[in-house]
Design a protein around this motif. Structure first.
Motif, PDB file in Angstrom:
ATOM      1  N   GLY A 175      17.280 -13.509  22.026  1.00  0.00           N
ATOM      2  CA  GLY A 175      15.876 -13.109  21.925  1.00  0.00           C
ATOM      3  C   GLY A 175      15.384 -13.180  20.494  1.00  0.00           C
ATOM      4  N   LYS A 176      16.240 -12.764  19.566  1.00  0.00           N
ATOM      5  CA  LYS A 176      15.888 -12.814  18.149  1.00  0.00           C
ATOM      6  C   LYS A 176      15.680 -14.258  17.686  1.00  0.00           C
ATOM      7  CE  LYS A 176      18.419  -8.622  16.753  1.00  0.00           C
ATOM      8  NZ  LYS A 176      17.411  -7.945  15.953  1.00  0.00           N
ATOM      9  N   ILE A 177      16.560 -15.145  18.128  1.00  0.00           N
ATOM     10  CA  ILE A 177      16.437 -16.553  17.734  1.00  0.00           C
ATOM     11  C   ILE A 177      15.125 -17.128  18.263  1.00  0.00           C
ATOM     12  CG2 ILE A 177      17.417 -18.859  18.056  1.00  0.00           C
ATOM     13  CD1 ILE A 177      20.191 -17.534  18.075  1.00  0.00           C
ATOM     14  N   GLY A 178      14.752 -16.761  19.505  1.00  0.00           N
ATOM     15  CA  GLY A 178      13.490 -17.219  20.073  1.00  0.00           C
ATOM     16  C   GLY A 178      12.297 -16.754  19.255  1.00  0.00           C
ATOM     17  N   ILE A 179      12.300 -15.474  18.866  1.00  0.00           N
ATOM     18  CA  ILE A 179      11.216 -14.940  18.038  1.00  0.00           C
ATOM     19  C   ILE A 179      11.227 -15.598  16.662  1.00  0.00           C
ATOM     20  CG2 ILE A 179      10.305 -12.849  16.957  1.00  0.00           C
ATOM     21  CD1 ILE A 179      11.560 -11.269  19.269  1.00  0.00           C
ATOM     22  N   PHE A 180      12.425 -15.789  16.109  1.00  0.00           N
ATOM     23  CA  PHE A 180      12.609 -16.435  14.802  1.00  0.00           C
ATOM     24  C   PHE A 180      11.910 -17.801  14.773  1.00  0.00           C
ATOM     25  CE2 PHE A 180      14.974 -19.247  11.996  1.00  0.00           C
ATOM     26  CZ  PHE A 180      15.175 -18.488  10.855  1.00  0.00           C
ATOM     27  N   LEU A 181      12.079 -18.564  15.844  1.00  0.00           N
ATOM     28  CA  LEU A 181      11.503 -19.910  15.913  1.00  0.00           C
ATOM     29  C   LEU A 181      10.023 -19.886  16.293  1.00  0.00           C
ATOM     30  CD1 LEU A 181      14.457 -21.739  17.704  1.00  0.00           C
ATOM     31  CD2 LEU A 181      13.866 -21.816  15.276  1.00  0.00           C
ATOM     32  N   SER A 182       9.636 -18.961  17.164  1.00  0.00           N
ATOM     33  CA  SER A 182       8.240 -18.916  17.602  1.00  0.00           C
ATOM     34  C   SER A 182       7.303 -18.453  16.490  1.00  0.00           C
ATOM     35  CB  SER A 182       8.091 -18.007  18.826  1.00  0.00           C
ATOM     36  OG  SER A 182       8.412 -16.662  18.498  1.00  0.00           O
ATOM     37  N   ARG A 183       7.818 -17.616  15.599  1.00  0.00           N
ATOM     38  CA  ARG A 183       7.030 -17.177  14.435  1.00  0.00           C
ATOM     39  C   ARG A 183       7.422 -18.019  13.226  1.00  0.00           C
ATOM     40  NH1 ARG A 183       8.004 -10.643  14.747  1.00  0.00           N
ATOM     41  NH2 ARG A 183       7.234 -10.289  16.884  1.00  0.00           N
ATOM     42  N   PHE A 184       7.327 -19.328  13.378  1.00  0.00           N
ATOM     43  CA  PHE A 184       7.885 -20.239  12.377  1.00  0.00           C
ATOM     44  C   PHE A 184       7.195 -20.100  11.020  1.00  0.00           C
ATOM     45  CE2 PHE A 184       8.635 -24.455  10.444  1.00  0.00           C
ATOM     46  CZ  PHE A 184      10.023 -24.449  10.488  1.00  0.00           C
ATOM     47  N   GLY A 185       5.868 -19.943  11.034  1.00  0.00           N
ATOM     48  CA  GLY A 185       5.145 -19.784   9.773  1.00  0.00           C
ATOM     49  C   GLY A 185       5.602 -18.549   9.023  1.00  0.00           C
ATOM     50  N   GLU A 186       5.778 -17.452   9.743  1.00  0.00           N
ATOM     51  CA  GLU A 186       6.242 -16.208   9.131  1.00  0.00           C
ATOM     52  C   GLU A 186       7.683 -16.347   8.657  1.00  0.00           C
ATOM     53  OE1 GLU A 186       7.139 -11.980  11.012  1.00  0.00           O
ATOM     54  OE2 GLU A 186       4.968 -12.331  10.914  1.00  0.00           O
ATOM     55  N   THR A 187       8.481 -17.110   9.403  1.00  0.00           N
ATOM     56  CA  THR A 187       9.875 -17.338   9.017  1.00  0.00           C
ATOM     57  C   THR A 187       9.966 -18.130   7.716  1.00  0.00           C
ATOM     58  OG1 THR A 187      10.673 -17.239  11.308  1.00  0.00           O
ATOM     59  CG2 THR A 187      12.037 -18.434   9.729  1.00  0.00           C
ATOM     60  N   ILE A 188       9.105 -19.144   7.558  1.00  0.00           N
ATOM     61  CA  ILE A 188       9.074 -19.919   6.312  1.00  0.00           C
ATOM     62  C   ILE A 188       8.695 -19.014   5.140  1.00  0.00           C
ATOM     63  CG2 ILE A 188       7.886 -21.772   5.057  1.00  0.00           C
ATOM     64  CD1 ILE A 188       9.881 -22.766   7.124  1.00  0.00           C
ATOM     65  N   LYS A 189       7.702 -18.149   5.348  1.00  0.00           N
ATOM     66  CA  LYS A 189       7.307 -17.204   4.301  1.00  0.00           C
ATOM     67  C   LYS A 189       8.457 -16.273   3.951  1.00  0.00           C
ATOM     68  CE  LYS A 189       2.301 -16.910   5.158  1.00  0.00           C
ATOM     69  NZ  LYS A 189       1.188 -16.011   5.540  1.00  0.00           N
TER      70      LYS A 189
ATOM     71  N   THR B   4      20.057 -14.489   8.180  1.00  0.00           N
ATOM     72  CA  THR B   4      20.612 -13.335   8.896  1.00  0.00           C
ATOM     73  C   THR B   4      19.696 -12.120   8.772  1.00  0.00           C
ATOM     74  OG1 THR B   4      22.850 -14.141   8.427  1.00  0.00           O
ATOM     75  CG2 THR B   4      22.640 -11.853   9.134  1.00  0.00           C
ATOM     76  N   ILE B   5      19.193 -11.877   7.549  1.00  0.00           N
ATOM     77  CA  ILE B   5      18.284 -10.744   7.323  1.00  0.00           C
ATOM     78  C   ILE B   5      17.011 -10.911   8.141  1.00  0.00           C
ATOM     79  CG2 ILE B   5      16.878  -9.538   5.604  1.00  0.00           C
ATOM     80  CD1 ILE B   5      19.048 -10.510   3.529  1.00  0.00           C
ATOM     81  N   ARG B   6      16.487 -12.112   8.153  1.00  0.00           N
ATOM     82  CA  ARG B   6      15.265 -12.386   8.928  1.00  0.00           C
ATOM     83  C   ARG B   6      15.502 -12.135  10.424  1.00  0.00           C
ATOM     84  NH1 ARG B   6      10.070 -12.149   9.993  1.00  0.00           N
ATOM     85  NH2 ARG B   6       9.350 -13.831  11.324  1.00  0.00           N
ATOM     86  N   LEU B   7      16.640 -12.585  10.930  1.00  0.00           N
ATOM     87  CA  LEU B   7      16.964 -12.358  12.340  1.00  0.00           C
ATOM     88  C   LEU B   7      17.102 -10.870  12.651  1.00  0.00           C
ATOM     89  CD1 LEU B   7      19.561 -15.185  13.054  1.00  0.00           C
ATOM     90  CD2 LEU B   7      17.376 -14.879  14.237  1.00  0.00           C
ATOM     91  N   GLY B   8      17.678 -10.135  11.727  1.00  0.00           N
ATOM     92  CA  GLY B   8      17.916  -8.725  11.966  1.00  0.00           C
ATOM     93  C   GLY B   8      16.713  -7.827  11.746  1.00  0.00           C
ATOM     94  N   ARG B   9      15.713  -8.319  11.008  1.00  0.00           N
ATOM     95  CA  ARG B   9      14.560  -7.491  10.656  1.00  0.00           C
ATOM     96  C   ARG B   9      13.248  -8.211  11.004  1.00  0.00           C
ATOM     97  NH1 ARG B   9      17.937  -4.327  10.820  1.00  0.00           N
ATOM     98  NH2 ARG B   9      18.729  -2.929   9.197  1.00  0.00           N
ATOM     99  N   LEU B  10      13.186  -8.734  12.212  1.00  0.00           N
ATOM    100  CA  LEU B  10      12.011  -9.504  12.638  1.00  0.00           C
ATOM    101  C   LEU B  10      10.736  -8.674  12.649  1.00  0.00           C
ATOM    102  CD1 LEU B  10      13.596 -11.543  15.556  1.00  0.00           C
ATOM    103  CD2 LEU B  10      12.657 -12.505  13.456  1.00  0.00           C
ATOM    104  N   ASN B  11      10.856  -7.400  13.023  1.00  0.00           N
ATOM    105  CA  ASN B  11       9.670  -6.551  13.128  1.00  0.00           C
ATOM    106  C   ASN B  11       9.272  -5.907  11.808  1.00  0.00           C
ATOM    107  OD1 ASN B  11       9.503  -7.150  15.803  1.00  0.00           O
ATOM    108  ND2 ASN B  11      10.414  -5.246  16.537  1.00  0.00           N
TER     109      ASN B  11
END
Length: 309
Positions: free
Chosen positions: A89-103, A173-180
């Protein structure tokens, strides 16, 4: 490093197996992604870039063991409970919020030279400065990897690449663990130590590049190197000056802030011990019952804030 170099020696291989077991299960916390990503990067590099595409059985076993240990760690610890999502689920959110992930990735790079206190208290949480600083460090890293390839440093060592990829893996890893937590979550100071290795690896490669230029220069002088590599020297100087100015600004601010922050921290602890409440006891970073027992002992034996002056 020996695994990536296809060393046939058994001692480094056994040493790695023991070290990665101890690291992941005891010391890594949630930063195991850095170790795994650096190994996968090494494996990918050998497959795609290195002329020696033969991958040793030691390297394959090293990657597989790391994956198994991380899988066991995730299974045995509640690392997925922070936001209610499992790993997929985290990986899905990680990819779906791609712009935020790049930031978040750029913010993670920016955190190498700018700490969260400087960003919030001196820069007013200016997101643009954080992103610009991250872009500069990204360009530095990409150029370093380019020179790592063209100079064929991988013939001698993979360590600079492994260091850089450890930090990149830690950011992921940090991004995956702290998506919210928002894309600036990765800037928090308890993550910063794991990000410094990126800059260490990049500067290592640039130093090697400079040494190689000095070796081929004739006559051997820095003035001669500069005139024969003017564009490289100017761009490198500007980039490094920007990076060290940011680091210097952040370090000076923390040096000025540290004594005041330390005294405030002591005062908060003092108030929590003298006037324990549910709210104040949280500052002691220990369970309420244990804190109250400790305060009782301090009071009984007139220790700490209860000591008679």
């Amino acid at each position: 490093d020996q695994m990536c170099l296809d060393s046939k020696k058994i001692r480094p291989f056994i040493g790695f197996l023991i070290s990665i077991f101890i690291y992941i299960l005891i010391f890594s916390g949630a930063y195991f992604g850095g170790a795994l990503f650096s190994l996968v990067a090494c494996l990918s590099f050998k497959s795609l870039v290195s002329k020696n595409k033969k991958i040793s059985i030691q390297l394959i076993v090293s990657v597989l063991l790391t994956v198994i240990l991380i899988g066991g760690y995730i299974y045995l610890t509640p690392v997925n409970s922070y936001d209610g999502n499992n790993l997929f689920g985290k990986i899905g959110i990680f990819l779906s919020r791609f712009g935020e992930t790049i930031k978040a990735f750029l913010a993670g790079l920016s955190a190498i030279t700018l700490d969260i206190h400087t960003i919030s208290e001196r820069l007013g949480n200016n997101e643009l400065i954080v992103l610009i600083n991250g872009v500069v460090l990204l360009i530095l890293g990409l150029y370093s990897i380019f020179r790592f390839i063209t100079l064929k440093i991988y013939i001698k060592t993979y360590l600079p690449l492994l260091l850089m990829m450890y930090s990149v893996g830690s950011i992921i890893t940090i991004r995956l663990g702290r998506l919210n937590g928002g894309w600036l979550q990765v800037v928090n100071d308890w993550y910063q130590f794991h990000l410094y290795f990126y800059l260490i690896g990049a500067l290592w490669i640039l130093y090697f590049d400079l040494v190689k230029k000095f070796d081929v220069a004739s006559p051997k002088s820095f003035k001669n190197i500069f005139w024969h590599n003017k564009r490289f020297m100017i761009m490198s100087a500007i980039g490094l000056l920007f990076i060290f100015l940011m680091q210097g600004f952040s370090s000076i601010f923390l040096l000025v802030k540290a004594p005041r922050a330390y005294n405030q921290w002591l005062d908060v602890k003092r108030q929590a011990i003298l006037f324990p409440t549910d709210q104040s006891l949280k500052s002691l970073l220990w369970p309420k019952e244990e804190s109250l027992k400790a305060i009782k002992i301090l009071k009984k034996y007139k220790l700490s804030v209860f000591r008679q002056k």
